[in-house]
Scaffold this motif. Structure first.
Motif, PDB file in Angstrom:
ATOM      1  N   LEU A 254       0.826  -1.213  -0.164  1.00  0.00           N
ATOM      2  CA  LEU A 254       0.133   0.210  -0.030  1.00  0.00           C
ATOM      3  C   LEU A 254       0.967   1.271  -0.036  1.00  0.00           C
ATOM      4  O   LEU A 254       0.460   2.118  -0.558  1.00  0.00           O
ATOM      5  N   GLU A 255       1.814   1.267   0.811  1.00  0.00           N
ATOM      6  CA  GLU A 255       2.941   2.461   0.913  1.00  0.00           C
ATOM      7  C   GLU A 255       3.563   2.563  -0.388  1.00  0.00           C
ATOM      8  O   GLU A 255       4.119   3.700  -0.481  1.00  0.00           O
ATOM      9  N   ASP A 256       3.365   1.665  -1.416  1.00  0.00           N
ATOM     10  CA  ASP A 256       4.435   2.058  -2.611  1.00  0.00           C
ATOM     11  C   ASP A 256       3.476   2.789  -3.638  1.00  0.00           C
ATOM     12  O   ASP A 256       4.007   3.370  -4.646  1.00  0.00           O
ATOM     13  N   VAL A 257       2.078   2.770  -3.305  1.00  0.00           N
ATOM     14  CA  VAL A 257       0.991   3.317  -4.240  1.00  0.00           C
ATOM     15  C   VAL A 257       1.195   4.938  -4.096  1.00  0.00           C
ATOM     16  O   VAL A 257       0.874   5.406  -2.927  1.00  0.00           O
ATOM     17  N   ASP A 258       1.281   5.731  -5.379  1.00  0.00           N
ATOM     18  CA  ASP A 258       1.436   7.210  -5.281  1.00  0.00           C
ATOM     19  C   ASP A 258       0.193   7.776  -5.307  1.00  0.00           C
ATOM     20  O   ASP A 258      -0.320   9.071  -4.842  1.00  0.00           O
ATOM     21  N   LEU A 259      -0.808   7.252  -5.853  1.00  0.00           N
ATOM     22  CA  LEU A 259      -2.125   7.544  -6.204  1.00  0.00           C
ATOM     23  C   LEU A 259      -3.452   6.391  -6.333  1.00  0.00           C
ATOM     24  O   LEU A 259      -3.068   5.616  -7.203  1.00  0.00           O
ATOM     25  N   PHE A 260      -4.295   6.645  -5.516  1.00  0.00           N
ATOM     26  CA  PHE A 260      -5.286   5.834  -5.610  1.00  0.00           C
ATOM     27  C   PHE A 260      -6.557   6.315  -6.273  1.00  0.00           C
ATOM     28  O   PHE A 260      -7.029   7.190  -5.774  1.00  0.00           O
TER      29      PHE A 260
END
Ligand code: COA
Length: 336
Positions: A254-260
């Motif tokens: 989850l921490e790797d995602v820049d934009l959800f």
């Protein structure tokens, strides 16, 4: 030989000019701006005007995506259009779009997976590219809800949610080993057991002797029916599940995602999911406040807005997740 990967090389969106505010709806049904904002986060949505067709929206979004990619319609190898609000019963909206783009024999078809349609369409396009069948595939989410909802007291629970719009992405095959951008993983799910929890029953080819009748209209069976709370409950469970499944498949956290980017069905659904998963608001983008729920067009519209406003930088990780009628739910993760 390296298997081709699918990379987004252009995005586009289009919404009609006509803005319909909550107060505008309150003049036509027993509702209030306060009720709609509190329950859904929606402030306004767009509706088509007489003379406008779904394919006009799809075509405008496509032209933007082509411009962004510096390509022309003839460079598209295949068109995948996703919709639950087709321009005609048949053929699909994609055929009207293909004609409007001035193309004579480019293959095109519609995918029907409702609010998850865009991600299902993306999976189809990804499969075409990875298999080597096509190199450039256009995926367009296009919805016109305004002509199919019941704008009266009887339809107020569903009518206030939906808006019209289209979003497009152009995918291209790449074999460049020095470029790690592109679609990483997609996961799709469906549960037909709940098909009738959110559906439009008529016209339906199982009605005999005719799929449409005055009786069906009188019984309001051509309008959407939704068990709102039931849908809400399933959406907040399924979206986190499939999002994590997809990240896991891509060996990402989850921490790797820049934009959800979440499907824009209800801001409260997305806020609930983000809180549950510990996703900070600055890593998520919502636009339901301005456009309402545009079903399969919601995610590509969000993606285009993020791309155009400089929200995305090369190499960033984008997660896209949807839930909708069917039930259908899906998630995709890509490196921009
Ligand atoms: N304006 C004012 N009141 C409304 C209304 C409206 N537009 N629509 C419904 N109401 C009323 C109901 O009649 C009900 O009144 P009652 O208590 O006197 O019977 C009350 O508001 C609560 O209705 P309910 O349907 O239980 O509201 P809710 O809190 O579940 O909110 C939704 C309704 C639709 C906003 C919510 O259920 C939802 O968003 N569900 C998910 C929908 C979704 O995501 N759909 C798309 C999936 S792709």
């Amino acid at each position: 030989m390296t298997q081709p990967r699918a990379k987004i090389i252009g995005t586009g969106m289009y919404v009609p000019d006509l803005v319909v505010t909550n107060d505008d709806l309150a003049k036509r049904m027993d509702t209030t701006d306060e009720w709609i904002r509190q329950r859904t986060g929606i402030e306004e949505r767009r509706y088509i005007e007489p003379g406008q067709q779904p394919s006009d929206l799809a075509s405008a979004a496509t032209k933007q995506a082509l411009e962004a990619a510096q390509l022309g319609p003839e460079d598209i190898d295949c068109i995948v259009l996703t919709t639950l609000s087709s321009q005609a019963d048949f053929p699909g909206t994609s055929f009207f779009l293909q004609d409007q783009l001035g193309l004579s024999d480019t293959p095109c078809f519609d995918v029907r997976a409702q609010c998850s349609g865009f991600l299902f369409g993306l999976a189809v396009a990804n499969g075409f590219i990875r298999s080597g069948m096509y190199r450039r595939v256009l995926v367009v989410g296009c919805e016109v809800h305004s002509t199919g909802i019941d704008i009266s007291d009887a339809g107020r629970d569903v009518a206030v949610i939906f808006g019209d719009g289209a979003g497009a992405v152009l995918l291209e095959a790449t074999e460049d080993e020095n470029d790690d951008s592109g679609l990483l993983e997609i996961r799709l799910h469906a549960q037909g057991k709940f098909a009738k929890k959110l559906w439009i029953e008529a016209p339906g080819s199982g009605f005999t002797p005719a799929r449409m009748s005055h009786q069906l209209i009188d019984e309001r069976r051509h309008f959407p029916y939704m068990e709102g709370r039931f849908v809400f409950k399933h959406a907040v469970k399924r979206m986190p599940e499939v999002l994590l499944e997809t990240l896991n498949a891509a060996s990402l956290k989850l921490e790797d995602v820049d934009l959800f980017l979440f499907h824009q069905a209800n801001l409260r659904i997305n806020e609930f999911v983000m809180e549950q998963m510990g996703i900070p608001t600055e890593r998520c983008s919502n636009n339901i406040q301005r456009y309402g729920n545009c079903s399969s067009a919601s995610i590509p519209i969000l993606l285009d807005e993020a791309a155009r406003t400089g929200r995305l930088a090369p190499g960033q990780i984008v997660s896209m997740t949807s839930f909708g009628s069917g039930f259908s739910w899906a998630s995709a993760v890509l490196r921009w």
